[in-house]
Design a protein around this motif. Structure first.
Motif, PDB file in Angstrom:
ATOM      1  N   VAL A  15     -27.461 -32.256  25.600  1.00  0.00           N
ATOM      2  CA  VAL A  15     -28.329 -33.389  25.862  1.00  0.00           C
ATOM      3  C   VAL A  15     -28.513 -34.130  24.548  1.00  0.00           C
ATOM      4  N   SER A  16     -28.365 -35.434  24.589  1.00  0.00           N
ATOM      5  CA  SER A  16     -28.528 -36.271  23.410  1.00  0.00           C
ATOM      6  C   SER A  16     -29.689 -37.227  23.649  1.00  0.00           C
ATOM      7  N   ILE A  17     -30.596 -37.301  22.687  1.00  0.00           N
ATOM      8  CA  ILE A  17     -31.656 -38.300  22.754  1.00  0.00           C
ATOM      9  C   ILE A  17     -31.567 -39.149  21.495  1.00  0.00           C
ATOM     10  N   SER A  18     -31.641 -40.442  21.698  1.00  0.00           N
ATOM     11  CA  SER A  18     -31.513 -41.341  20.560  1.00  0.00           C
ATOM     12  C   SER A  18     -32.367 -42.575  20.775  1.00  0.00           C
ATOM     13  N   GLY A  19     -32.669 -43.230  19.689  1.00  0.00           N
ATOM     14  CA  GLY A  19     -33.456 -44.452  19.759  1.00  0.00           C
ATOM     15  C   GLY A  19     -34.091 -44.759  18.427  1.00  0.00           C
ATOM     16  N   ASP A  20     -34.996 -45.727  18.449  1.00  0.00           N
ATOM     17  CA  ASP A  20     -35.646 -46.115  17.203  1.00  0.00           C
ATOM     18  C   ASP A  20     -37.140 -45.785  17.183  1.00  0.00           C
ATOM     19  N   ASP A  21     -37.625 -45.078  18.192  1.00  0.00           N
ATOM     20  CA  ASP A  21     -39.030 -44.658  18.242  1.00  0.00           C
ATOM     21  C   ASP A  21     -39.163 -43.338  17.475  1.00  0.00           C
ATOM     22  N   GLU A  22     -39.269 -43.452  16.156  1.00  0.00           N
ATOM     23  CA  GLU A  22     -39.258 -42.267  15.298  1.00  0.00           C
ATOM     24  C   GLU A  22     -40.387 -41.287  15.618  1.00  0.00           C
ATOM     25  N   THR A  23     -41.575 -41.773  15.878  1.00  0.00           N
ATOM     26  CA  THR A  23     -42.715 -40.896  16.163  1.00  0.00           C
ATOM     27  C   THR A  23     -42.438 -40.036  17.395  1.00  0.00           C
ATOM     28  N   GLY A  43     -30.090 -34.598  13.962  1.00  0.00           N
ATOM     29  CA  GLY A  43     -30.222 -33.155  13.982  1.00  0.00           C
ATOM     30  C   GLY A  43     -29.607 -32.571  15.238  1.00  0.00           C
ATOM     31  N   MET A  44     -29.200 -31.297  15.159  1.00  0.00           N
ATOM     32  CA  MET A  44     -28.626 -30.577  16.301  1.00  0.00           C
ATOM     33  C   MET A  44     -29.276 -29.195  16.385  1.00  0.00           C
ATOM     34  N   LEU A  45     -29.545 -28.774  17.614  1.00  0.00           N
ATOM     35  CA  LEU A  45     -30.090 -27.438  17.810  1.00  0.00           C
ATOM     36  C   LEU A  45     -29.726 -26.908  19.194  1.00  0.00           C
ATOM     37  N   GLU A  46     -29.867 -25.599  19.347  1.00  0.00           N
ATOM     38  CA  GLU A  46     -29.773 -24.950  20.660  1.00  0.00           C
ATOM     39  C   GLU A  46     -31.167 -24.435  20.970  1.00  0.00           C
ATOM     40  N   ASP A  47     -31.761 -24.935  22.053  1.00  0.00           N
ATOM     41  CA  ASP A  47     -33.132 -24.545  22.365  1.00  0.00           C
ATOM     42  C   ASP A  47     -33.192 -23.098  22.847  1.00  0.00           C
ATOM     43  N   ARG A  48     -34.379 -22.598  23.043  1.00  0.00           N
ATOM     44  CA  ARG A  48     -34.563 -21.194  23.418  1.00  0.00           C
ATOM     45  C   ARG A  48     -33.966 -20.848  24.774  1.00  0.00           C
ATOM     46  N   TYR A  49     -33.574 -21.867  25.556  1.00  0.00           N
ATOM     47  CA  TYR A  49     -32.968 -21.637  26.868  1.00  0.00           C
ATOM     48  C   TYR A  49     -31.451 -21.783  26.838  1.00  0.00           C
ATOM     49  N   GLY A  50     -30.875 -22.112  25.672  1.00  0.00           N
ATOM     50  CA  GLY A  50     -29.432 -22.207  25.532  1.00  0.00           C
ATOM     51  C   GLY A  50     -28.857 -23.600  25.681  1.00  0.00           C
ATOM     52  N   THR A  51     -29.709 -24.616  25.813  1.00  0.00           N
ATOM     53  CA  THR A  51     -29.218 -25.990  25.913  1.00  0.00           C
ATOM     54  C   THR A  51     -29.063 -26.579  24.516  1.00  0.00           C
ATOM     55  N   GLU A  52     -27.925 -27.226  24.300  1.00  0.00           N
ATOM     56  CA  GLU A  52     -27.658 -27.894  23.023  1.00  0.00           C
ATOM     57  C   GLU A  52     -28.286 -29.284  23.040  1.00  0.00           C
ATOM     58  N   TRP A  53     -28.934 -29.662  21.950  1.00  0.00           N
ATOM     59  CA  TRP A  53     -29.586 -30.969  21.816  1.00  0.00           C
ATOM     60  C   TRP A  53     -29.074 -31.676  20.576  1.00  0.00           C
ATOM     61  N   LEU A  54     -28.818 -32.961  20.707  1.00  0.00           N
ATOM     62  CA  LEU A  54     -28.493 -33.849  19.595  1.00  0.00           C
ATOM     63  C   LEU A  54     -29.597 -34.896  19.549  1.00  0.00           C
ATOM     64  N   VAL A  55     -30.209 -35.071  18.407  1.00  0.00           N
ATOM     65  CA  VAL A  55     -31.287 -36.064  18.260  1.00  0.00           C
ATOM     66  C   VAL A  55     -30.866 -37.036  17.168  1.00  0.00           C
ATOM     67  N   ASN A  56     -30.890 -38.337  17.486  1.00  0.00           N
ATOM     68  CA  ASN A  56     -30.514 -39.368  16.532  1.00  0.00           C
ATOM     69  C   ASN A  56     -31.604 -40.448  16.523  1.00  0.00           C
ATOM     70  N   ILE A  57     -32.201 -40.650  15.349  1.00  0.00           N
ATOM     71  CA  ILE A  57     -33.229 -41.680  15.174  1.00  0.00           C
ATOM     72  C   ILE A  57     -32.614 -42.803  14.363  1.00  0.00           C
ATOM     73  N   ALA A  58     -32.577 -43.992  14.945  1.00  0.00           N
ATOM     74  CA  ALA A  58     -31.951 -45.136  14.293  1.00  0.00           C
ATOM     75  C   ALA A  58     -32.621 -45.431  12.964  1.00  0.00           C
ATOM     76  N   GLY A  59     -31.799 -45.672  11.954  1.00  0.00           N
ATOM     77  CA  GLY A  59     -32.291 -46.058  10.646  1.00  0.00           C
ATOM     78  C   GLY A  59     -32.452 -47.556  10.553  1.00  0.00           C
ATOM     79  N   GLU A  60     -32.824 -48.019   9.395  1.00  0.00           N
ATOM     80  CA  GLU A  60     -32.953 -49.456   9.158  1.00  0.00           C
ATOM     81  C   GLU A  60     -31.598 -50.124   9.317  1.00  0.00           C
ATOM     82  N   ARG A  61     -31.563 -51.215  10.040  1.00  0.00           N
ATOM     83  CA  ARG A  61     -30.324 -51.974  10.229  1.00  0.00           C
ATOM     84  C   ARG A  61     -30.397 -53.244   9.389  1.00  0.00           C
TER      85      ARG A  61
END
Length: 89
Positions: free
Chosen positions: A31-39, A68-86
């Motif tokens: 699962v990948s989550i991305s965007g510019d909502d850093e909080t 960042g990348m991680l495998e959660d406690r249930y075994g699902t892989e996560w990719l998180v990308n927070i957009a930087g300054e453009r």
């Protein structure tokens, strides 16, 4: 990615499974989550990190975003990308 869901105007969630014809662990989901909502994205990262195996800490990447990348406690892989300054166009 095989699916995409706009969570909000600033966050996109995408998902993929591991195809049977590709070598590696079968039935693994990413699962990948991305965007510019850093909080919001950092809060999600913090929650997902509890009991997880962190493969790549959420930090500034060479392309300017925080990633960042991680495998959660249930075994699902996560990719998180927070957009930087453009740069302004």
């Amino acid at each position: 990615m095989h699916a995409a869901l706009s969570v909000s105007e600033s966050v996109l969630l995408m998902g993929a499974d591991h195809p049977a014809h590709v070598p590696g662990e079968p039935k693994k989901q990413t699962v990948s989550i991305s965007g510019d909502d850093e909080t919001t994205l950092r809060a999600w990262w913090d929650g997902l990190s509890e009991g997880a195996t962190v493969h790549q800490p959420l930090e500034k990447a060479v392309w300017g975003d925080s990633f960042g990348m991680l495998e959660d406690r249930y075994g699902t892989e996560w990719l998180v990308n927070i957009a930087g300054e453009r740069p302004a166009e």
